[in-house]
Design a protein around this motif. Structure first.
Motif, PDB file in Angstrom:
ATOM      1  N   LEU A   1       0.844  -1.201   0.000  1.00  0.00           N
ATOM      2  CA  LEU A   1       0.000   0.000   0.000  1.00  0.00           C
ATOM      3  C   LEU A   1       0.872   1.241   0.000  1.00  0.00           C
ATOM      4  CD1 LEU A   1      -2.518  -1.058   2.786  1.00  0.00           C
ATOM      5  CD2 LEU A   1      -2.939  -1.070   0.330  1.00  0.00           C
ATOM      6  N   ASN A   2       0.347   2.328  -0.595  1.00  0.00           N
ATOM      7  CA  ASN A   2       1.096   3.578  -0.486  1.00  0.00           C
ATOM      8  C   ASN A   2       0.942   4.113   0.939  1.00  0.00           C
ATOM      9  OD1 ASN A   2      -1.188   5.378  -0.234  1.00  0.00           O
ATOM     10  ND2 ASN A   2      -1.517   5.153  -2.435  1.00  0.00           N
ATOM     11  N   ALA A   3       1.742   5.087   1.306  1.00  0.00           N
ATOM     12  CA  ALA A   3       1.770   5.582   2.688  1.00  0.00           C
ATOM     13  C   ALA A   3       0.414   6.116   3.127  1.00  0.00           C
ATOM     14  CB  ALA A   3       2.836   6.660   2.837  1.00  0.00           C
ATOM     15  N   PHE A   4      -0.335   6.748   2.223  1.00  0.00           N
ATOM     16  CA  PHE A   4      -1.649   7.270   2.593  1.00  0.00           C
ATOM     17  C   PHE A   4      -2.603   6.139   2.974  1.00  0.00           C
ATOM     18  CE2 PHE A   4      -0.236  10.811  -0.206  1.00  0.00           C
ATOM     19  CZ  PHE A   4      -0.214  11.792   0.770  1.00  0.00           C
ATOM     20  N   ASP A   5      -2.537   5.048   2.236  1.00  0.00           N
ATOM     21  CA  ASP A   5      -3.430   3.920   2.504  1.00  0.00           C
ATOM     22  C   ASP A   5      -2.989   3.089   3.705  1.00  0.00           C
ATOM     23  OD1 ASP A   5      -5.155   4.581   0.448  1.00  0.00           O
ATOM     24  OD2 ASP A   5      -4.074   3.372  -1.020  1.00  0.00           O
ATOM     25  N   GLN A   6      -1.800   3.354   4.212  1.00  0.00           N
ATOM     26  CA  GLN A   6      -1.331   2.644   5.406  1.00  0.00           C
ATOM     27  C   GLN A   6      -1.757   3.339   6.701  1.00  0.00           C
ATOM     28  OE1 GLN A   6       2.807   1.429   5.461  1.00  0.00           O
ATOM     29  NE2 GLN A   6       2.842   1.377   3.223  1.00  0.00           N
TER      30      GLN A   6
ATOM     31  N   PRO B   1      -6.902   8.223   5.140  1.00  0.00           N
ATOM     32  CA  PRO B   1      -6.656   9.672   5.050  1.00  0.00           C
ATOM     33  C   PRO B   1      -7.848  10.533   5.451  1.00  0.00           C
ATOM     34  CG  PRO B   1      -6.079   8.563   2.986  1.00  0.00           C
ATOM     35  CD  PRO B   1      -6.676   7.545   3.877  1.00  0.00           C
ATOM     36  N   LEU B   2      -9.030  10.227   4.957  1.00  0.00           N
ATOM     37  CA  LEU B   2     -10.182  11.088   5.243  1.00  0.00           C
ATOM     38  C   LEU B   2     -10.604  11.028   6.706  1.00  0.00           C
ATOM     39  CD1 LEU B   2     -12.316  10.545   2.027  1.00  0.00           C
ATOM     40  CD2 LEU B   2     -10.867  12.480   2.625  1.00  0.00           C
ATOM     41  N   ARG B   3     -10.626   9.834   7.279  1.00  0.00           N
ATOM     42  CA  ARG B   3     -11.027   9.709   8.686  1.00  0.00           C
ATOM     43  C   ARG B   3      -9.989  10.379   9.591  1.00  0.00           C
ATOM     44  NH1 ARG B   3     -13.123   5.147   8.407  1.00  0.00           N
ATOM     45  NH2 ARG B   3     -15.285   5.694   8.692  1.00  0.00           N
ATOM     46  N   THR B   4      -8.707  10.295   9.242  1.00  0.00           N
ATOM     47  CA  THR B   4      -7.668  10.959  10.024  1.00  0.00           C
ATOM     48  C   THR B   4      -7.899  12.467  10.021  1.00  0.00           C
ATOM     49  OG1 THR B   4      -6.056   9.229   9.523  1.00  0.00           O
ATOM     50  CG2 THR B   4      -5.173  11.356  10.220  1.00  0.00           C
ATOM     51  N   LEU B   5      -8.175  13.031   8.851  1.00  0.00           N
ATOM     52  CA  LEU B   5      -8.460  14.468   8.765  1.00  0.00           C
ATOM     53  C   LEU B   5      -9.728  14.830   9.532  1.00  0.00           C
ATOM     54  CD1 LEU B   5      -7.605  15.073   5.014  1.00  0.00           C
ATOM     55  CD2 LEU B   5      -6.406  16.058   6.976  1.00  0.00           C
ATOM     56  N   LEU B   6     -10.771  14.026   9.374  1.00  0.00           N
ATOM     57  CA  LEU B   6     -12.046  14.303  10.048  1.00  0.00           C
ATOM     58  C   LEU B   6     -11.893  14.261  11.563  1.00  0.00           C
ATOM     59  CD1 LEU B   6     -15.121  14.724  10.009  1.00  0.00           C
ATOM     60  CD2 LEU B   6     -15.349  12.231   9.919  1.00  0.00           C
TER      61      LEU B   6
ATOM     62  N   ALA C   1      -6.016  21.574  12.766  1.00  0.00           N
ATOM     63  CA  ALA C   1      -6.067  20.356  13.568  1.00  0.00           C
ATOM     64  C   ALA C   1      -6.123  19.124  12.679  1.00  0.00           C
ATOM     65  CB  ALA C   1      -7.283  20.395  14.493  1.00  0.00           C
ATOM     66  N   ALA C   2      -6.924  19.187  11.634  1.00  0.00           N
ATOM     67  CA  ALA C   2      -7.037  18.049  10.720  1.00  0.00           C
ATOM     68  C   ALA C   2      -5.694  17.744  10.072  1.00  0.00           C
ATOM     69  CB  ALA C   2      -8.092  18.343   9.654  1.00  0.00           C
ATOM     70  N   ILE C   3      -5.012  18.756   9.615  1.00  0.00           N
ATOM     71  CA  ILE C   3      -3.718  18.565   8.952  1.00  0.00           C
ATOM     72  C   ILE C   3      -2.668  18.086   9.957  1.00  0.00           C
ATOM     73  CG2 ILE C   3      -1.829  19.774   7.789  1.00  0.00           C
ATOM     74  CD1 ILE C   3      -4.097  21.476   6.423  1.00  0.00           C
ATOM     75  N   SER C   4      -2.721  18.590  11.190  1.00  0.00           N
ATOM     76  CA  SER C   4      -1.768  18.159  12.221  1.00  0.00           C
ATOM     77  C   SER C   4      -1.846  16.656  12.434  1.00  0.00           C
ATOM     78  CB  SER C   4      -2.049  18.861  13.549  1.00  0.00           C
ATOM     79  OG  SER C   4      -1.801  20.221  13.447  1.00  0.00           O
ATOM     80  N   TYR C   5      -3.053  16.143  12.605  1.00  0.00           N
ATOM     81  CA  TYR C   5      -3.193  14.708  12.834  1.00  0.00           C
ATOM     82  C   TYR C   5      -2.876  13.908  11.585  1.00  0.00           C
ATOM     83  CZ  TYR C   5      -4.587  14.739  17.624  1.00  0.00           C
ATOM     84  OH  TYR C   5      -4.567  14.857  18.972  1.00  0.00           O
ATOM     85  N   PHE C   6      -3.206  14.440  10.432  1.00  0.00           N
ATOM     86  CA  PHE C   6      -2.885  13.745   9.197  1.00  0.00           C
ATOM     87  C   PHE C   6      -1.373  13.588   9.064  1.00  0.00           C
ATOM     88  CE2 PHE C   6      -1.963  13.421   4.715  1.00  0.00           C
ATOM     89  CZ  PHE C   6      -2.853  12.432   4.311  1.00  0.00           C
TER      90      PHE C   6
END
Length: 144
Positions: free
Chosen positions: A57-62, A67-72, A124-129
């Motif tokens: 998997l690419n890093a985003f999918d790992q 990615p979306l839930r992390t941002l949310l 905050a979303a970007i920090s956790y992402f």
């Protein structure tokens, strides 16, 4: 109080005292949301998929949450933290609150909340992402 190098530390303690509750809420809410999701059937299935596919998997999918839930979840944690800061400020200024309500009603207490949230939520979303992404890139194991 003055440090050995001569710098004044008088504002350090009050700053830490005012920041600590917001930080606790920020990280606590994110961790609660993350843990709750990872214990659902969907979350367990996602984690199993990430563990099985691993390096394919690419890093985003790992990302443990994707990615979306992390941002949310980061945005939700930021909103809760900002709300906590607003409440602390209001509690420390009860007399001011009474005057604000007398002149502008209860909605006046929330003046500026939307612009504040519009600033905090993306941050905050970007920090956790970035945090979760860097864990994947650096191959740091999760405690979940």
């Amino acid at each position: 109080m003055v440090a050995p190098g001569g710098e004044a530390l008088g504002g350090l303690v009050p700053s830490l005292v005012s920041m600590a509750p917001a930080g606790a809420v920020f990280y606590g809410v994110y961790d609660i949301l993350k843990s709750a999701y990872l214990h659902t059937p969907e979350g367990k299935k996602w984690l199993e998929h990430v563990r099985q596919e691993g390096d394919e998997l690419n890093a985003f999918d790992q990302l443990e949450l994707g990615p979306l839930r992390t941002l949310l979840y980061g945005a939700i944690a930021g909103a809760c933290s900002e709300r906590r800061v607003i409440r602390l400020k209001l509690l420390s200024a009860v007399a001011t609150c009474v005057k604000i309500v007398e002149h502008g009603g209860v909605p006046a207490l929330y003046a500026g909340l939307i612009p504040s949230l519009l600033q905090v939520l993306p941050s905050a979303a970007i920090s956790y992402f970035v945090y979760e992404f860097m864990k994947v890139v650096m191959k740091v194991e999760s405690t979940q």
